[in-house]
Every structure is written in structure tokens, then in C-alpha cells.
Design an enzyme around this catalytic site. Structure first.
Site, PDB file in Angstrom:
ATOM      1  N   GLU A 101       0.854  -1.202   0.000  1.00 27.13           N
ATOM      2  CA  GLU A 101       0.000   0.000   0.000  1.00 27.13           C
ATOM      3  C   GLU A 101       0.884   1.244   0.000  1.00 27.13           C
ATOM      4  OE1 GLU A 101      -2.473   1.543  -0.703  1.00 27.13           O
ATOM      5  OE2 GLU A 101      -3.996   1.672   0.865  1.00 27.13           O
ATOM      6  N   ASP A 102       0.400   2.298  -0.623  1.00 23.59           N
ATOM      7  CA  ASP A 102       1.191   3.534  -0.661  1.00 23.59           C
ATOM      8  C   ASP A 102       1.194   4.232   0.698  1.00 23.59           C
ATOM      9  OD1 ASP A 102      -1.514   4.169  -0.836  1.00 23.59           O
ATOM     10  OD2 ASP A 102      -1.286   5.694  -2.385  1.00 23.59           O
ATOM     11  N   ASP A 105      -3.866   5.841   6.057  1.00 21.62           N
ATOM     12  CA  ASP A 105      -4.381   7.094   6.612  1.00 21.62           C
ATOM     13  C   ASP A 105      -5.365   6.725   7.733  1.00 21.62           C
ATOM     14  OD1 ASP A 105      -4.605   9.970   6.469  1.00 21.62           O
ATOM     15  OD2 ASP A 105      -6.500   9.729   5.433  1.00 21.62           O
ATOM     16  N   VAL A 155       0.386  14.446   1.159  1.00 15.67           N
ATOM     17  CA  VAL A 155       1.620  14.214   0.400  1.00 15.67           C
ATOM     18  C   VAL A 155       1.329  13.711  -1.014  1.00 15.67           C
ATOM     19  CG1 VAL A 155       3.042  13.814   2.451  1.00 15.67           C
ATOM     20  CG2 VAL A 155       1.885  11.873   1.355  1.00 15.67           C
TER      21      VAL A 155
HETATM   22  P1  IMP Z   1      -7.414   5.114   4.312  1.00 15.24           P
HETATM   23  O1  IMP Z   1      -8.502   4.132   4.052  1.00 15.24           O
HETATM   24  O2  IMP Z   1      -7.929   6.382   4.949  1.00 15.24           O
HETATM   25  O3  IMP Z   1      -6.266   4.537   5.086  1.00 15.24           O
HETATM   26  O4  IMP Z   1      -6.962   5.579   2.878  1.00 15.24           O
HETATM   27  C1  IMP Z   1      -5.693   5.437   2.406  1.00 15.24           C
HETATM   28  C2  IMP Z   1      -5.692   5.954   0.994  1.00 15.24           C
HETATM   29  O5  IMP Z   1      -6.060   7.337   0.968  1.00 15.24           O
HETATM   30  C3  IMP Z   1      -4.297   5.886   0.394  1.00 15.24           C
HETATM   31  O6  IMP Z   1      -4.067   4.664  -0.241  1.00 15.24           O
HETATM   32  C4  IMP Z   1      -4.326   7.052  -0.573  1.00 15.24           C
HETATM   33  O7  IMP Z   1      -4.892   6.627  -1.800  1.00 15.24           O
HETATM   34  C5  IMP Z   1      -5.240   8.054   0.088  1.00 15.24           C
HETATM   35  N1  IMP Z   1      -4.453   9.042   0.841  1.00 15.24           N
HETATM   36  C6  IMP Z   1      -4.345   9.142   2.184  1.00 15.24           C
HETATM   37  N2  IMP Z   1      -3.526  10.151   2.528  1.00 15.24           N
HETATM   38  C7  IMP Z   1      -3.093  10.710   1.367  1.00 15.24           C
HETATM   39  C8  IMP Z   1      -2.193  11.787   1.064  1.00 15.24           C
HETATM   40  O8  IMP Z   1      -1.606  12.456   1.929  1.00 15.24           O
HETATM   41  N3  IMP Z   1      -1.999  12.044  -0.254  1.00 15.24           N
HETATM   42  C9  IMP Z   1      -2.625  11.331  -1.244  1.00 15.24           C
HETATM   43  N4  IMP Z   1      -3.445  10.302  -1.002  1.00 15.24           N
HETATM   44  C10 IMP Z   1      -3.684  10.001   0.293  1.00 15.24           C
HETATM   45 MG    MG Z   2      -4.549   4.157  -2.203  1.00 10.80          MG
END
Ligand code: IMP
Ligand code: MG
Length: 182
Positions: A101-102, A105, A155
Site C-alpha cells: 500500500e502507498d 491514513d 503528500v
Molecule cells: P485510508 O482508508 O484512509 O487509510 O486511505 C488510504 C488511501 O487514501 C491511500 O491509499 C491514498 O490513496 C489516500 N491518501 C491518504 N492520505 C493521502 C495523502 O496524503 N496524499 C494522497 N493520497 C492520500
Molecule cells: Mg490508495
């Protein structure tokens, strides 16, 4: 939102990323040593640069697959739905699997994908995330390996986008708006 003017301040250099990716790959290789095959699953689209560099440093028989998930957030409610837009092509039952995963969040995406994969009964299931924003976490999830912990900043770069732009930056940078608004 995408129309607002902004600049990108470098946060993690391409050189620092490369060094960390090499370290992560070494730990992953050691962890799965002896496997007949490691299925490395990239979550589209943000992980495409990271997974490309990571698999080239992993010294194991590797299969690469991709999954696209989309989370539909409602800022006012913490229960988020995650939809699968593109599922894996291959089977993962009884396989060693690594989710790449990138950035983690809130953690909802990974939580959902991990649960879905666990139901398919892989032999081992681990997660490698390039970036982690622990202060934003809502779902109870953590990666087995994390590249860098970062503060709550938006980011871009190294595969990660802002409104589909900046994925091609070789470094990770934070978005800073220059129009004065918050
Ligand atoms: P989560 O379900 O909130 O953990 O979502 C994670 C996803 O949100 C990541 O895989 C990204 O695609 C997107 N994301 C979260 N933070 C950032 C950021 O700072 N920049 C760009 N995409 C983000
Ligand atoms: Mg993503």
C-alpha cells in the site's frame, strides 16, 4: 479544490526512498525465505511505483497482482464503505501474500482489504506500506512493515496523487497551498 494554487515541498528524497525500499525488501525476503511463491498485491493506483521498486529488490519467486479499492468517505460519519473496483486475477488460498500500500491514513481501506483476503485463507498474509500517518488512524490496523511514519500532511509523488496529478514525482513532497486559505 484542485484549482487552488499550491507548491510541493520535498519531504523524503528519492535517495532516501531507495535506501528504505532496499531495507524493506531485505526484511521481506528474510521473512518469507523458503516460500515457493510470494504473491505481491499492489493496491491501485498509488502503490504502482513503490511495488515496481520493491519487487525488484525482493530475492524470492514472486507473482505480482493488483487490486483496486475505493473508499467512499462521509466526513461526518466514521463508518466508511470500501468498494472493490478491480479484484485479483489470481488465487491466494494457501499462498504467501504481501499487500503493498502507498499510505495508511484512516486505515479503513486496508482493514477492509485484509478482512476480504483473510476469508480466502492465504497461508500467510502481511502488509508493507510505504507511508503511515498514525495520527489519522480510525480503523484498528497496522502494517507489518512501514517505510516512513509521517505527520498529518497531504503528500504526493512516488505514485501518490493529488487529484490524479504529481504521481510521477521521484520524491515524496507535501502540498502547500499558496493562496492563503487554510
Ligand atoms: P485510508 O482508508 O484512509 O487509510 O486511505 C488510504 C488511501 O487514501 C491511500 O491509499 C491514498 O490513496 C489516500 N491518501 C491518504 N492520505 C493521502 C495523502 O496524503 N496524499 C494522497 N493520497 C492520500
Ligand atoms: Mg490508495
Amino acid at each position: 479544490m484542485a484549482e487552488r494554487p499550491y507548491v510541493i515541498d520535498q519531504m523524503i528524497s528519492a535517495k532516501a526512498i531507495a535506501a528504505r525500499v532496499e531495507g524493506l525488501a531485505r526484511e521481506i525476503t528474510a521473512h518469507f525465505r523458503g516460500t515457493d511463491k510470494l504473491v505481491v498485491v499492489g493496491l491501485l493506483r498509488g502503490s504502482f511505483v513503490f511495488i515496481a521498486d520493491l519487487v525488484r529488490e525482493i530475492d524470492l519467486p514472486v507473482e505480482v497482482d493488483f487490486l483496486e479499492a475505493s473508499s467512499y468517505g462521509d466526513a461526518l460519519h466514521s463508518s466508511r464503505e470500501v468498494r472493490i473496483l478491480k479484484d485479483l486475477r489470481g488465487e491466494i488460498a494457501s499462498r504467501d501474500v504481501l499487500i503493498v500500500e502507498d499510505i495508511i491514513d484512516t486505515g479503513f481501506t486496508l482493514h477492509h482489504v485484509k478482512r476480504m483476503f483473510e476469508a480466502r485463507e492465504p497461508k500467510r498474509l502481511e502488509v508493507c506500506a510505504l507511508l503511515d500517518k498514525p495520527s489519522r488512524r480510525e480503523a484498528d490496523i497496522r502494517a507489518t512493515w512501514t517505510g516512513f511514519e509521517i505527520p498529518d500532511e497531504f503528500v504526493v509523488g512516488y505514485g501518490i496523487d493529488f487529484a490524479q496529478r504529481n504521481r510521477n514525482l521521484p520524491y515524496i513532497g507535501k502540498v502547500r497551498f499558496t493562496d492563503g486559505a487554510a
